[in-house]
Design a protein around this motif. Structure first.
Motif, mmCIF file in Angstrom:
data_model
loop_
_atom_site.group_PDB
_atom_site.id
_atom_site.type_symbol
_atom_site.label_atom_id
_atom_site.label_comp_id
_atom_site.label_asym_id
_atom_site.label_seq_id
_atom_site.Cartn_x
_atom_site.Cartn_y
_atom_site.Cartn_z
ATOM 1 N N ASP A 61 0.948 15.589 -18.049
ATOM 2 C CA ASP A 61 0.988 16.188 -16.715
ATOM 3 C C ASP A 61 1.475 17.633 -16.770
ATOM 4 O OD1 ASP A 61 0.060 13.895 -15.509
ATOM 5 O OD2 ASP A 61 2.034 13.198 -14.843
ATOM 6 N N ASN A 62 2.424 17.892 -17.656
ATOM 7 C CA ASN A 62 2.976 19.232 -17.808
ATOM 8 C C ASN A 62 1.962 20.199 -18.412
ATOM 9 O OD1 ASN A 62 4.455 21.131 -19.991
ATOM 10 N ND2 ASN A 62 5.718 21.001 -18.129
ATOM 11 N N GLY A 63 1.027 19.671 -19.204
ATOM 12 C CA GLY A 63 0.048 20.520 -19.865
ATOM 13 C C GLY A 63 0.445 20.920 -21.273
ATOM 14 N N ALA A 64 1.681 20.571 -21.679
ATOM 15 C CA ALA A 64 2.108 20.883 -23.043
ATOM 16 C C ALA A 64 1.305 20.065 -24.051
ATOM 17 C CB ALA A 64 3.600 20.588 -23.200
ATOM 18 N N LEU A 65 1.069 18.803 -23.722
ATOM 19 C CA LEU A 65 0.291 17.903 -24.578
ATOM 20 C C LEU A 65 -1.135 17.841 -24.067
ATOM 21 C CD1 LEU A 65 0.670 15.903 -26.994
ATOM 22 C CD2 LEU A 65 0.951 14.102 -25.281
ATOM 23 N N SER A 66 -2.082 17.936 -24.989
ATOM 24 C CA SER A 66 -3.502 17.918 -24.614
ATOM 25 C C SER A 66 -4.215 16.747 -25.275
ATOM 26 C CB SER A 66 -4.173 19.225 -25.043
ATOM 27 O OG SER A 66 -5.581 19.151 -24.860
ATOM 28 N N SER A 67 -5.193 16.200 -24.569
ATOM 29 C CA SER A 67 -6.006 15.114 -25.131
ATOM 30 C C SER A 67 -7.363 15.615 -25.622
ATOM 31 C CB SER A 67 -6.228 14.032 -24.062
ATOM 32 O OG SER A 67 -6.949 14.563 -22.947
ATOM 33 N N LYS A 68 -7.552 16.920 -25.645
ATOM 34 C CA LYS A 68 -8.859 17.499 -25.975
ATOM 35 C C LYS A 68 -9.352 17.066 -27.348
ATOM 36 C CE LYS A 68 -11.317 21.913 -26.313
ATOM 37 N NZ LYS A 68 -11.202 23.396 -26.184
ATOM 38 N N ASN A 69 -8.477 17.031 -28.342
ATOM 39 C CA ASN A 69 -8.878 16.680 -29.710
ATOM 40 C C ASN A 69 -8.508 15.249 -30.089
ATOM 41 O OD1 ASN A 69 -8.079 19.895 -29.926
ATOM 42 N ND2 ASN A 69 -9.892 19.345 -31.113
ATOM 43 N N LEU A 70 -8.127 14.461 -29.101
ATOM 44 C CA LEU A 70 -7.676 13.103 -29.365
ATOM 45 C C LEU A 70 -8.841 12.220 -29.831
ATOM 46 C CD1 LEU A 70 -4.998 11.561 -29.191
ATOM 47 C CD2 LEU A 70 -5.653 10.833 -26.890
ATOM 48 N N GLU A 71 -8.619 11.497 -30.926
ATOM 49 C CA GLU A 71 -9.634 10.605 -31.479
ATOM 50 C C GLU A 71 -9.263 9.130 -31.319
ATOM 51 O OE1 GLU A 71 -10.521 11.575 -35.539
ATOM 52 O OE2 GLU A 71 -10.482 13.728 -35.151
ATOM 53 N N ARG A 72 -7.965 8.856 -31.287
ATOM 54 C CA ARG A 72 -7.542 7.453 -31.213
ATOM 55 C C ARG A 72 -6.182 7.325 -30.537
ATOM 56 N NH1 ARG A 72 -7.177 9.538 -36.008
ATOM 57 N NH2 ARG A 72 -9.329 9.000 -36.489
#
Length: 258
Positions: free
Chosen positions: A197-208
């Protein structure tokens, strides 16, 4: 004679009511066990062995049962919106080893597609705060144990990040994530939600996304057996930017139940 029969019938009804009340009290006092049954719980190893034997269909149903258990007031439409398809869940039932913190690295290697899984897991995207793998567990202490187990995948260019609330203030976590190239992040559900929610962590490159579902605490409860972890966990898994990629071909995110 009629009075005697009436008195006898009354006493019989009172006895039956007393027995029913006693049974109801016992049911109320009895703690709820895991949805998978106590016979599958290895308390000494801290493992619910049933999880490892479930295929994709059974795991999807297991998640649905936990949602109904802790959110009983949901309508059928709301339940449908929360449903995670079995196609989103990777079948890991062929993994025959115990699902403990020591075996998590081998588990990840086994279910990482493509050549040289160790190298792939030891790398991290160029952008900070963009992990390829997230491990979700119930408590900070367990997250710390898993982080130690996964250190073999850490290098100067790829951090194995602890993303949990215990002893780590949110601002400190945000600063760390924004400054780190993270390959694997291990965290608790609510802290992961807050970082996304904060935007510090991104799921853009998340694979699993690996769910630490087999682990049980001293009370024999796993992440799906406690309201305080089950609800934020399902909220995390059902985030729009994640759920839309569970069944996609490009940019797919696999759900693995460890």
């Amino acid at each position: 004679m009629a009075d005697f029969s009436e008195a006898l019938g009354k006493r019989k009804r009172e006895t039956e009511q007393a027995v029913s009340k006693k049974r109801a009290m016992k049911r109320k006092q009895k703690p709820k066990s895991s949805l998978t049954g106590d016979l599958n719980l290895d308390a000494s190893a801290g493992v619910n062995e049933a999880i490892g034997h479930m295929d994709s269909s059974l795991l999807a149903d297991y998640v649905a049962q936990s949602i109904r258990r802790f959110e009983p007031d949901l309508t059928s439409i709301e339940l449908e919106d929360r449903y995670i398809s079995e196609r989103a869940v990777r079948d890991t039932s062929d993994w025959s080893f115990p699902r403990t913190s020591d075996t998590l690295p081998q588990y990840l290697e086994h279910f990482t597609d493509g050549p040289d899984a160790v190298t792939r897991l030891s790398n991290a995207p160029e952008s900070c705060g963009h992990p390829h793998t997230i491990v979700v567990t119930a408590a900070g202490l367990r997250a710390a144990d898993l982080a130690r187990s996964l250190r073999k995948f850490q290098s100067k260019d790829a951090t194995v990040a602890k993303l949990f609330a215990k002893h780590i203030k949110f601002k400190e976590a945000v600063d760390m994530v924004k400054k780190s190239r993270i390959g694997i992040g291990i965290g608790t559900p609510q802290r992961l939600i807050d970082l996304l929610d904060n935007g510090a962590l991104s799921s853009k490159n998340l694979e699993r996304i690996v769910i630490d579902a087999s682990h049980i605490n001293q009370k024999k409860r796993g992440i799906f057996d406690m309201k305080e972890t089950e609800i934020p966990l399902t909220q995390l898994l059902l985030r729009k930017e994640l759920k839309s990629r569970y069944s996609s071909v490009e940019g797919r995110i696999s759900l693995l139940f460890f």
